[in-house]
Enzyme design. Structure first.
Site, mmCIF file in Angstrom:
data_model
loop_
_atom_site.group_PDB
_atom_site.id
_atom_site.type_symbol
_atom_site.label_atom_id
_atom_site.label_comp_id
_atom_site.label_asym_id
_atom_site.label_seq_id
_atom_site.Cartn_x
_atom_site.Cartn_y
_atom_site.Cartn_z
ATOM 1 N N SER A 160 0.835 -1.200 0.000
ATOM 2 C CA SER A 160 0.000 0.000 0.000
ATOM 3 C C SER A 160 0.867 1.247 0.000
ATOM 4 C CB SER A 160 -0.918 0.014 1.229
ATOM 5 O OG SER A 160 -1.605 1.247 1.335
ATOM 6 N N TYR A 186 -1.394 -0.498 10.523
ATOM 7 C CA TYR A 186 -1.580 -0.770 9.100
ATOM 8 C C TYR A 186 -0.352 -0.339 8.302
ATOM 9 C CZ TYR A 186 -3.960 -1.171 4.614
ATOM 10 O OH TYR A 186 -4.314 -1.535 3.344
#
Length: 378
Positions: free
Chosen positions: A225, A238
């Site tokens: 990501s 995350y």
């Protein structure tokens, strides 16, 4: 007769008087140089530091722009990834029941791959994706394996994959959260994110690498990501897991000479995790994203996956965090507000049904009305 030695250098090039006067003049200038010119040099060097810094960032941004334009606009005119070599070998997909993972699997099937092993923890969704592929491609061979990547026990998965001729791997398993919270405020969700996105995704690679190398190598695509490029407040767990996967994949690619590893670092994609149902200026659909991402195989080891996201990533090259945070954080606060409104203020029955479908993959129930979902997204 012995050759005549050359005359002294000082007598031919520099007269003695001139030499003496030259060094005398130089000596007289030294104090002035150290005091006046030395200060000017220091000031000049200080002024050069920001110039060099800005120039370096502009250089990185410019070449990142050229790379993006080449990969996603020019290269497709004459280049296609060599996927035929994997047609008779198995493609193993984690997290392929939703979002990017599912769209990537369908794109590979569209481009000729026919043998898939789909791994996920929801049997109904696995069967649904299997049926969808078989309906579109009657000659497809699909296997499914029910597995929870947050369980911590990979022995069954390792044994299952060990006897498979693995040629292509898509590692898109992942989980996310709705709320922006400090690390430690919701330890159950933090632990689940670290367990699935970090150890789960990393352990999966350790399961597929030995059989893939034994079969002669292959291609691995890992979904990381853009949130793993820079540390982002309120998304500590995350971001940490995505940074882990990015660096792990770059290291693995250098360790295995017969295995190519590509890391995808997308921004927002219209998936269940992001609560976007369609594309927009900054949000791309999974189908559009995967079509461009598959086309980049063999051209780059790390990419945002599509032209839209590559152009968005230019900001990471151009701006330091002191400036970038004022551009990024409002986006996340807007996303949190939007999701909260979807959960709490909607009186539309159809939308409530839609939200129920979005949340059917709940991993960790919490008292804060936050939902953690299995999906493949940025």
């Amino acid at each position: 007769m012995a050759p005549t030695p050359p005359p002294p250098l000082s007598s031919t090039l520099i007269p003695e008087e001139s030499s003496t006067s030259f060094f005398a003049s130089l000596h007289s200038l030294l104090p002035t140089f150290h005091v006046e010119n030395g200060a000017q040099l220091a000031v000049t060097m200080l002024l050069l530091i920001p110039v060099v810094y800005v120039g370096y960032r502009l250089y990185r941004t410019f070449f990142a722009f050229l790379k993006a334009i080449f990969i996603y606009t020019i290269a497709p005119l004459f280049y296609k990834p060599n996927l035929e070599q994997y047609q008779h070998r198995w493609t193993v997909v984690s997290g392929g029941t939703d979002g990017i993972g599912k769209a990537y699997t369908l794109e590979l099937a569209k481009r000729g791959l026919r043998k898939f092993v789909l791994i996920g923890r929801n049997p109904k969704k696995l069967d649904s994706v299997k049926s969808e592929i078989e309906e579109k491609h009657s000659d497809a061979q699909i296997k499914t394996f029910v597995f929870d990547f947050g369980s911590g026990d990979f022995s069954s998965l390792r044994d299952y994959i060990s006897d498979i001729d693995v040629g292509f791997v898509v590692n898109s398993v992942g989980t996310g959260r709705d709320n922006l919270e400090r690390y430690g405020d919701n330890p159950d969700e933090d632990t689940q994110i670290l367990r699935v996105n970090g150890m789960g995704a990393a352990e999966f690679l350790s399961c597929v690498l030995p059989p893939m190398e034994k079969s002669g190598g292959g291609q691995i695509v890992v979904l990381s990501s853009s949130q793993g490029v820079r540390p982002i407040p309120m998304l500590a767990a995350y971001c940490a897991t995505k940074a882990l996967m990015t660096f792990l994949c770059e290291s693995i690619d250098r360790e295995y000479s017969t295995i190519n590893v590509q890391t995808l670092i997308p921004a927002l994609v219209a998936t269940k995790m992001t609560y976007y149902t369609k594309g927009s200026t900054f949000v791309v659909t999974p189908e559009n994203f995967c079509h461009q991402a598959v086309g980049s195989i063999g051209l780059t080891k790390k990419t945002a996956g599509c032209l839209n996201h590559e152009l968005q990533m230019l900001g990471f090259h151009l701006f330091p965090w002191t400036i970038l945070k004022y551009l990024i954080m409002p986006i996340y606060y807007h996303q949190r507000k939007r999701v909260t409104e979807l959960h709490n203020t909607s009186n539309n029955p159809e939308q409530e049904i839609s939200l129920q479908e979005l949340n059917e993959e709940t991993v960790v129930p919490t008292t804060k009305k936050t939902v953690t979902r299995d999906s493949a997204t940025a």
